[in-house]
Design a protein around this motif. Structure first.
Motif, PDB file in Angstrom:
ATOM      1  N   GLY A 113       0.961  -1.328  -0.017  1.00 26.79           N
ATOM      2  CA  GLY A 113      -0.149  -0.024   0.005  1.00 26.79           C
ATOM      3  C   GLY A 113       0.956   1.183  -0.059  1.00 26.79           C
ATOM      4  N   ILE A 114       2.043   1.331   0.900  1.00 26.42           N
ATOM      5  CA  ILE A 114       2.763   2.333   0.842  1.00 26.42           C
ATOM      6  C   ILE A 114       3.535   2.619  -0.550  1.00 26.42           C
ATOM      7  N   ARG A 115       3.756   1.602  -0.949  1.00 30.39           N
ATOM      8  CA  ARG A 115       4.639   1.508  -2.475  1.00 30.39           C
ATOM      9  C   ARG A 115       3.588   2.192  -3.315  1.00 30.39           C
ATOM     10  N   ALA A 116       2.427   1.919  -3.525  1.00 29.21           N
ATOM     11  CA  ALA A 116       1.438   1.997  -4.464  1.00 29.21           C
ATOM     12  C   ALA A 116       1.043   3.632  -4.410  1.00 29.21           C
ATOM     13  N   ARG A 117       1.076   4.262  -2.867  1.00 29.14           N
ATOM     14  CA  ARG A 117       0.461   5.553  -2.482  1.00 29.14           C
ATOM     15  C   ARG A 117       1.528   6.388  -2.790  1.00 29.14           C
ATOM     16  N   GLY A 118       2.934   5.963  -2.492  1.00 32.78           N
ATOM     17  CA  GLY A 118       4.050   6.943  -2.430  1.00 32.78           C
ATOM     18  C   GLY A 118       4.286   7.418  -1.043  1.00 32.78           C
ATOM     19  N   SER A 119       5.584   7.752  -0.985  1.00 33.52           N
ATOM     20  CA  SER A 119       6.174   8.189   0.418  1.00 33.52           C
ATOM     21  C   SER A 119       7.350   8.759   0.266  1.00 33.52           C
ATOM     22  N   HIS A 120       8.069   9.762   1.080  1.00 33.35           N
ATOM     23  CA  HIS A 120       9.195  10.037   0.997  1.00 33.35           C
ATOM     24  C   HIS A 120      10.406   9.189   1.608  1.00 33.35           C
ATOM     25  N   GLY A 121       9.616   8.329   2.406  1.00 28.73           N
ATOM     26  CA  GLY A 121      10.640   7.628   3.164  1.00 28.73           C
ATOM     27  C   GLY A 121       9.882   6.463   4.240  1.00 28.73           C
ATOM     28  N   LEU A 122      10.703   5.484   4.317  1.00 30.03           N
ATOM     29  CA  LEU A 122       9.850   4.244   5.112  1.00 30.03           C
ATOM     30  C   LEU A 122      10.859   4.099   6.393  1.00 30.03           C
ATOM     31  N   ILE A 123      10.362   3.899   7.540  1.00 32.27           N
ATOM     32  CA  ILE A 123      10.747   3.416   8.695  1.00 32.27           C
ATOM     33  C   ILE A 123      10.125   2.037   9.233  1.00 32.27           C
ATOM     34  N   VAL A 124      10.894   1.111   9.312  1.00 30.87           N
ATOM     35  CA  VAL A 124      10.375  -0.156   9.457  1.00 30.87           C
ATOM     36  C   VAL A 124      10.875  -1.125  10.363  1.00 30.87           C
ATOM     37  N   LYS A 125      10.134  -1.840  11.240  1.00 31.52           N
ATOM     38  CA  LYS A 125      10.382  -2.856  12.070  1.00 31.52           C
ATOM     39  C   LYS A 125       9.440  -3.926  11.606  1.00 31.52           C
ATOM     40  N   ALA A 126      10.324  -5.089  11.003  1.00 33.89           N
ATOM     41  CA  ALA A 126       9.741  -6.229  10.305  1.00 33.89           C
ATOM     42  C   ALA A 126      10.352  -7.343  10.377  1.00 33.89           C
ATOM     43  N   PRO A 127       9.636  -8.448  10.189  1.00 34.26           N
ATOM     44  CA  PRO A 127      10.389  -9.939  10.445  1.00 34.26           C
ATOM     45  C   PRO A 127      11.443 -10.065   9.272  1.00 34.26           C
ATOM     46  N   ASP A 128      12.714 -10.693   9.680  1.00 30.84           N
ATOM     47  CA  ASP A 128      13.625 -11.196   8.836  1.00 30.84           C
ATOM     48  C   ASP A 128      13.164 -12.263   7.788  1.00 30.84           C
ATOM     49  N   ASP A 129      12.233 -11.914   6.983  1.00 31.30           N
ATOM     50  CA  ASP A 129      11.614 -12.950   6.114  1.00 31.30           C
ATOM     51  C   ASP A 129      11.873 -12.692   4.521  1.00 31.30           C
ATOM     52  N   PRO A 130      12.148 -13.781   3.825  1.00 29.31           N
ATOM     53  CA  PRO A 130      12.410 -13.522   2.332  1.00 29.31           C
ATOM     54  C   PRO A 130      11.313 -12.720   1.741  1.00 29.31           C
ATOM     55  N   GLN A 131       9.987 -12.808   1.899  1.00 30.50           N
ATOM     56  CA  GLN A 131       9.049 -12.229   1.332  1.00 30.50           C
ATOM     57  C   GLN A 131       9.050 -10.654   1.699  1.00 30.50           C
ATOM     58  N   VAL A 132       9.166 -10.479   2.966  1.00 36.17           N
ATOM     59  CA  VAL A 132       9.600  -9.157   3.315  1.00 36.17           C
ATOM     60  C   VAL A 132      10.436  -8.334   2.634  1.00 36.17           C
ATOM     61  N   SER A 133      11.682  -9.195   2.752  1.00 30.19           N
ATOM     62  CA  SER A 133      12.788  -8.301   1.946  1.00 30.19           C
ATOM     63  C   SER A 133      12.618  -8.154   0.530  1.00 30.19           C
ATOM     64  N   ASP A 134      11.744  -9.192  -0.327  1.00 33.35           N
ATOM     65  CA  ASP A 134      11.305  -8.633  -1.724  1.00 33.35           C
ATOM     66  C   ASP A 134      10.540  -7.611  -1.625  1.00 33.35           C
ATOM     67  N   ALA A 135       9.510  -7.355  -0.686  1.00 33.88           N
ATOM     68  CA  ALA A 135       8.648  -6.512  -0.436  1.00 33.88           C
ATOM     69  C   ALA A 135       9.275  -4.847  -0.363  1.00 33.88           C
ATOM     70  N   LEU A 136      10.349  -4.933   0.657  1.00 31.48           N
ATOM     71  CA  LEU A 136      11.151  -3.759   0.775  1.00 31.48           C
ATOM     72  C   LEU A 136      11.793  -3.474  -0.514  1.00 31.48           C
ATOM     73  N   ASP A 137      12.111  -4.199  -1.233  1.00 29.71           N
ATOM     74  CA  ASP A 137      13.061  -4.024  -2.444  1.00 29.71           C
ATOM     75  C   ASP A 137      12.205  -3.355  -3.426  1.00 29.71           C
TER      76      ASP A 137
END
Length: 340
Positions: A113-137
């Protein structure tokens, strides 16, 4: 010394002659050290003025995404909201997306949702999961810089990680436990919120490794509780179960929280906790520390972390220079040195 500015600009800023400034810049002899210091200060002042001009009128909208207990999320919100006015003359606004329990699908939905809406930056605490890594990429590929906060996802394309050296924090906890237990062979209970958060895993590894090499040399069994989400309702029953199975547990290293519940669990089974090391100075831990229900808290400055995270995002946008992602210092807090 760099020549970012014309000799005339530095001379005007410092009040020195252009000839003197030129001698300092080219490191020629015959110039007093205090004069060289004046030139260095003038350049630093010009750097600051340039940054102020670059930031003036800039607006940044930053999204903060966290999966953590509400007590910790509230701390982060307060820390960030206290720091945002200090980033003037830039204007920084934040949007918070908090969730108490770990859920990779929910995290993916939020990031998308953030990627689609747009933002100037993201601060995130998230699980170290391959899917999460791909989403952050994917977020980074959309032009949104990412700073991981408190817990890292190092395989992602994130700009930086802001937080403590978790391995060193775990080793510090092991040192304190060993000092308090002394020659006793009591076992230790390690409580985690979830085993997919990298910071918790690194703290546990650091703790176990250091506990095997303590000064006392006393071998101690270590038992752990994972997947509690750090929530009191879940933690209490899990701790009671562990205490029942292992009657020699007399020490706790709480990595994932739920400390009120852990104290209650010891009370329920009528046992004494000789050493209790926790993380973060939230309201619960402050009270437990004052009551001597926990022994020490490993604390770091969340406001400083929030400031660093925002400045790293602003640097990624080209608005700042020279911001580095260095580990936050860890402070050992007892009832006698608790900060306000």
């Amino acid at each position: 010394m760099g020549h970012r500015y014309k000799v005339r600009e530095i001379a005007q800023q410092s009040g020195l002659s252009e000839a003197t400034v030129d001698r300092v810049l080219h490191e020629r002899p015959g110039v007093r050290e205090d004069t060289r210091a004046e030139v260095r200060q003038a350049i630093a002042d010009l750097d600051k003025q340039r940054t102020q001009l670059r930031l003036s009128g800039r607006k940044f909208f930053v999204d903060v995404v966290m999966q953590a207990p509400e007590r910790f999320c509230s701390q982060v919100r307060s820390a960030l909201e206290a720091e945002l006015p200090m980033l003037s003359p830039a204007v920084v606004r934040s949007r918070f997306h908090f969730r108490e329990t770990e859920s990779v699908p929910a995290m993916l939905e939020t990031l998308d949702g953030i990627r689609a809406r747009g933002s100037h930056g993201l601060i995130v605490k998230a699980p170290d999961d391959p899917q999460v890594s791909d989403a952050l990429d994917a977020v980074v590929a959309a032009g949104i810089p990412v700073v991981t906060y408190v817990s890292d996802v190092p395989s992602s394309a994130r700009t930086a990680y802001v937080g403590i050296d978790d391995g060193a924090a775990g080793a510090t906890a092991a040192y304190l436990v060993d000092q308090w237990l002394g020659e006793s062979t009591s076992s230790v209970l390690v409580t985690l919120s979830h085993d997919t958060f990298r910071n918790e895993g690194e703290r546990e590894i650091g703790f176990r490794r250091a506990l095997r090499r303590t000064a006392s040399g006393v071998p101690r069994a270590v038992f752990d509780i994972a997947r509690s989400s750090g929530l009191d309702d879940t933690v209490e029953d899990l701790v009671v179960e562990a205490l029942t199975l292992h009657p020699d547990i007399e020490a706790v290293y709480s990595i994932g929280g739920g400390n009120v519940a852990t104290v209650r669990a010891f009370e329920r089974v009528g046992r004494r906790c000789r050493v209790f090391i926790a993380h973060d100075l939230d309201a619960d831990n402050r009270r437990l520390l004052a009551e001597r229900s926990i022994s020490a808290v490993l604390h770091h400055d969340l406001r400083a972390d929030a400031r660093s995270a925002c400045r790293l995002l602003m640097q990624a946008a080209g608005a700042l220079e020279g911001v580095r992602d260095e580990p936050s210092p860890v402070h050992v807090v007892t009832p006698h040195n608790t900060p306000r």
